[in-house]
Design an enzyme around this catalytic site. Structure first.
Site, PDB file in Angstrom:
ATOM      1  N   TYR A  45     -57.548 -46.289   9.559  1.00  0.00           N
ATOM      2  CA  TYR A  45     -57.987 -47.287   8.558  1.00  0.00           C
ATOM      3  C   TYR A  45     -56.837 -47.857   7.738  1.00  0.00           C
ATOM      4  CZ  TYR A  45     -61.797 -43.898   9.253  1.00  0.00           C
ATOM      5  OH  TYR A  45     -62.692 -43.021   9.797  1.00  0.00           O
TER       6      TYR A  45
ATOM      7  N   TYR B 285     -62.818 -36.054   5.019  1.00  0.00           N
ATOM      8  CA  TYR B 285     -62.526 -36.778   6.263  1.00  0.00           C
ATOM      9  C   TYR B 285     -61.120 -36.530   6.785  1.00  0.00           C
ATOM     10  CZ  TYR B 285     -66.796 -39.119   4.850  1.00  0.00           C
ATOM     11  OH  TYR B 285     -68.088 -39.380   4.450  1.00  0.00           O
TER      12      TYR B 285
ATOM     13  N   GLY C  67     -70.954 -43.548  -0.146  1.00  0.00           N
ATOM     14  CA  GLY C  67     -69.983 -44.643  -0.122  1.00  0.00           C
ATOM     15  C   GLY C  67     -69.184 -44.821  -1.391  1.00  0.00           C
TER      16      GLY C  67
ATOM     17  N   CYS D  96     -46.858 -37.131  19.141  1.00  0.00           N
ATOM     18  CA  CYS D  96     -46.098 -37.992  20.047  1.00  0.00           C
ATOM     19  C   CYS D  96     -46.626 -39.416  20.031  1.00  0.00           C
ATOM     20  CB  CYS D  96     -46.120 -37.384  21.429  1.00  0.00           C
ATOM     21  SG  CYS D  96     -45.334 -35.771  21.394  1.00  0.00           S
TER      22      CYS D  96
ATOM     23  N   ARG E 126     -56.592 -40.641   9.109  1.00  0.00           N
ATOM     24  CA  ARG E 126     -57.037 -41.777   8.304  1.00  0.00           C
ATOM     25  C   ARG E 126     -56.019 -42.912   8.200  1.00  0.00           C
ATOM     26  NH1 ARG E 126     -58.379 -41.875   3.680  1.00  0.00           N
ATOM     27  NH2 ARG E 126     -60.188 -43.182   3.958  1.00  0.00           N
TER      28      ARG E 126
ATOM     29  N   GLU F   9     -76.236 -39.986  -1.429  1.00  0.00           N
ATOM     30  CA  GLU F   9     -75.563 -39.060  -0.506  1.00  0.00           C
ATOM     31  C   GLU F   9     -74.049 -39.120  -0.632  1.00  0.00           C
ATOM     32  OE1 GLU F   9     -76.969 -40.550   3.258  1.00  0.00           O
ATOM     33  OE2 GLU F   9     -78.924 -39.596   3.063  1.00  0.00           O
ATOM     34  N   PRO F  10     -73.483 -38.766  -1.776  1.00  0.00           N
ATOM     35  CA  PRO F  10     -72.023 -38.822  -1.893  1.00  0.00           C
ATOM     36  C   PRO F  10     -71.348 -37.742  -1.038  1.00  0.00           C
ATOM     37  CG  PRO F  10     -72.972 -37.797  -3.845  1.00  0.00           C
ATOM     38  CD  PRO F  10     -74.129 -38.265  -3.009  1.00  0.00           C
TER      39      PRO F  10
HETATM   40  N1  LLP Z   1     -74.609 -41.076   4.147  1.00  0.00           N
HETATM   41  C1  LLP Z   1     -74.461 -41.612   5.370  1.00  0.00           C
HETATM   42  C2  LLP Z   1     -75.644 -42.009   6.129  1.00  0.00           C
HETATM   43  C3  LLP Z   1     -73.173 -41.793   5.906  1.00  0.00           C
HETATM   44  O1  LLP Z   1     -73.026 -42.325   7.113  1.00  0.00           O
HETATM   45  C4  LLP Z   1     -72.049 -41.403   5.148  1.00  0.00           C
HETATM   46  C5  LLP Z   1     -70.692 -41.573   5.673  1.00  0.00           C
HETATM   47  C6  LLP Z   1     -72.262 -40.830   3.873  1.00  0.00           C
HETATM   48  C7  LLP Z   1     -73.561 -40.700   3.394  1.00  0.00           C
HETATM   49  C8  LLP Z   1     -71.137 -40.380   2.990  1.00  0.00           C
HETATM   50  O2  LLP Z   1     -70.295 -41.444   2.647  1.00  0.00           O
HETATM   51  P1  LLP Z   1     -69.153 -41.215   1.523  1.00  0.00           P
HETATM   52  O3  LLP Z   1     -69.854 -40.994   0.226  1.00  0.00           O
HETATM   53  O4  LLP Z   1     -68.372 -40.041   1.944  1.00  0.00           O
HETATM   54  O5  LLP Z   1     -68.365 -42.480   1.584  1.00  0.00           O
HETATM   55  N2  LLP Z   1     -64.204 -41.347   8.158  1.00  0.00           N
HETATM   56  C9  LLP Z   1     -64.251 -42.407   7.170  1.00  0.00           C
HETATM   57  C10 LLP Z   1     -65.546 -42.405   6.404  1.00  0.00           C
HETATM   58  C11 LLP Z   1     -66.757 -42.497   7.298  1.00  0.00           C
HETATM   59  C12 LLP Z   1     -68.043 -42.365   6.533  1.00  0.00           C
HETATM   60  C13 LLP Z   1     -69.193 -42.236   7.455  1.00  0.00           C
HETATM   61  N3  LLP Z   1     -70.456 -42.086   6.808  1.00  0.00           N
HETATM   62  C14 LLP Z   1     -63.052 -42.276   6.240  1.00  0.00           C
HETATM   63  O6  LLP Z   1     -62.272 -41.355   6.407  1.00  0.00           O
HETATM   64  O7  LLP Z   1     -62.858 -43.108   5.379  1.00  0.00           O
END
Ligand code: LLP
Length: 445
Positions: A345, A402, A260, A372, A341, A302-303
């Site tokens: 969002y 993403y 996150g 379209c 995206r 978990e980045p």
């Molecule tokens: N761990 C878990 C359990 C997750 O569900 C996610 C992302 C991550 C780690 C990695 O999160 P990050 O560090 O990448 O923020 N499609 C959306 C983002 C969805 C994220 C889903 N889970 C976007 O484009 O903003």
């Protein structure tokens, strides 16, 4: 005459990062070079739309996470973007892998990624997901709902129990958009600490001899621009660990705080360095554990985006420029099928023309795709040279996460290729999806 290359970015002390990879330099003729490779030449060589990935940037971001949390396990969230080369880079940099499907898992397995360093999660794992995870021997399976417990236990065949974690919802709201906020009740992920569901699940898992509960898992959401929500979540989850010890006499040895961590999409966007998140999370964890007289659990993060987004650049070619309703629309050969995206969002991006310099004044324009739908917008209200015209190449930074991984087959335009750049060279990692690919799946009449 050649001009000395100028760095495009500087990451200032406050780490409001700019949006280009560290290797990016302004090159002659209005071009940008990344890892020593001209973006205009890449557009020529591989065609457009195309995604460029700076291998050195991915690796250095992975290393920054490991340096920020030397005592923790850093697992890369594959969903941000995965291909076989990325599997190798992640392993070589000493990271684990977080997967959410049999597909991501099988791809990692093709490169022999050590399964014990893989975490599988997901709100609704399919029988194939669980079968693949058990067959390949993944290190951790994150249980997301009550009914998964008996189902998983029944499938564990070997003599050793499967190591599992429980995904808990701590009640902390964070994340860029309601569609990516998972830290509060009322969405589909995890089990709530507050309403007792998580505690019930812990009791049930402890009663399954084929499962070994090693810890708790929590993922608050995505694109979280401050470290404080992670600290609050750590406090709540550690308090819950203390409750588990009180209720069941069990001290859990691990804690996975998910991903996150934010990146900058527009220059100046807040994007704390890994060390900023890392420091507050570790300090808070130590304090909270001391307060509850618990040993500090082994931490995992978990980045995904934080490692991959800033390393990617999307390249498009302009197909048309239209002035209507007092606005300028620059339409390119990609769109919501390679980057959903903005439509999903309201994400904002910056855009730069590459490969042609001019003295034209800058003017506000909206970059749209070729699909379209009127909502097929790639970059709302950006500054582009007034003489922008069909054939120009546009580069969109912060495109590594993403986008390709969420690309769709809409309008049968074919998904774009992914090209790695490193030390002055480029190589194709994922080829463009061709009409033949699409045609081959169409097997019935
Ligand atoms: N761990 C878990 C359990 C997750 O569900 C996610 C992302 C991550 C780690 C990695 O999160 P990050 O560090 O990448 O923020 N499609 C959306 C983002 C969805 C994220 C889903 N889970 C976007 O484009 O903003």
């Amino acid at each position: 005459m050649t001009t000395e290359p100028q760095p495009l970015l500087r990451i200032d002390e406050l780490s409001t990062a700019t949006v280009w990879p560290t290797s990016a330099v302004v090159a002659p003729g209005g071009d940008i070079a990344v890892a020593g490779v001209s973006l205009a030449e890449l557009a020529e060589r591989y065609g457009t739309p195309a995604y460029v990935l700076d291998e050195g940037e991915v690796r250095s971001r992975a290393r920054a996470w490991r340096a920020a949390l030397p005592q923790a396990d850093v697992v890369y969230a594959a969903k941000a973007f995965l291909c076989r080369a990325v599997v190798d880079w992640v392993e070589q940099e000493g990271l684990g892998l977080d997967v959410c499907s049999a597909g991501e898992l099988e791809l990692a397995a093709t490169r022999g990624f050590p399964p014990e360093h893989i975490v599988l999660h997901g709100n609704a794992k399919s029988p194939e997901d669980l079968r693949a995870a058990l067959r390949l021997g993944v290190g951790r399976i994150v249980i997301d709902s009550d009914n998964e417990i008996a189902r998983l236990a029944a499938q564990v065949a070997g003599p050793d129990p499967q190591q599992v974690m429980v995904r808990v919802v701590p009640g902390v709201a964070a994340g860029a958009h309601h569609k990516v906020r998972t830290g509060v009740a009322g969405q589909k992920f995890g089990m709530s600490i507050a309403d007792g569901d998580a505690l019930d699940a812990v009791g049930r898992i402890l009663g399954q001899h084929r499962l070994r509960l090693v810890g708790l898992h929590c993922h608050l959401g995505s694109q979280i621009t401050r470290a404080e929500p992670f600290a609050e979540a750590v406090r709540r989850v550690v308090a819950f660990m203390a409750l588990i010890r009180e209720r069941f006499g069990v001290t859990l040895p691990e804690l996975d705080m998910g991903g996150g961590f934010a990146v900058a999409y527009l220059p100046g966007d807040p994007a704390p360095a890994p060390s900023v998140y890392g420091r507050l999370i570790t300090e808070t964890l130590a304090e909270a554990c001391a307060a509850h007289d618990l040993p500090v659990p082994r931490l995992t993060v978990e980045p995904g985006r934080s490692i991959m987004a800033p390393a990617g650049i999307a390249l498009y070619r302009v197909l048309s420029v239209k002035h209507t309703g007092g606005r300028a629309f620059v339409a390119v050969d990609g769109g919501m099928s390679d980057n959903p995206r903005p439509a999903l969002y309201g994400a904002r991006y910056t855009v730069r023309r590459v490969g042609r310099a001019s003295d034209a004044p800058m003017r506000t324009a909206t970059v749209v795709g070729r699909h379209c739908e009127a909502g097929d917008v790639l970059a709302e209200s950006v500054e582009l040279p007034d003489d922008i015209r069909a054939g120009d190449v546009l580069a969109v930074p912060a495109a590594g996460a993403y986008q390709v991984s969420m690309a769709s087959g809409y309008n049968m335009t074919g998904r774009p290729p992914v090209v790695a750049v490193s030390e002055g060279r480029s190589r194709l990692l994922v080829r463009r999806e061709s009409f033949d690919d699409l045609r081959m799946r169409d097997v019935g009449l």
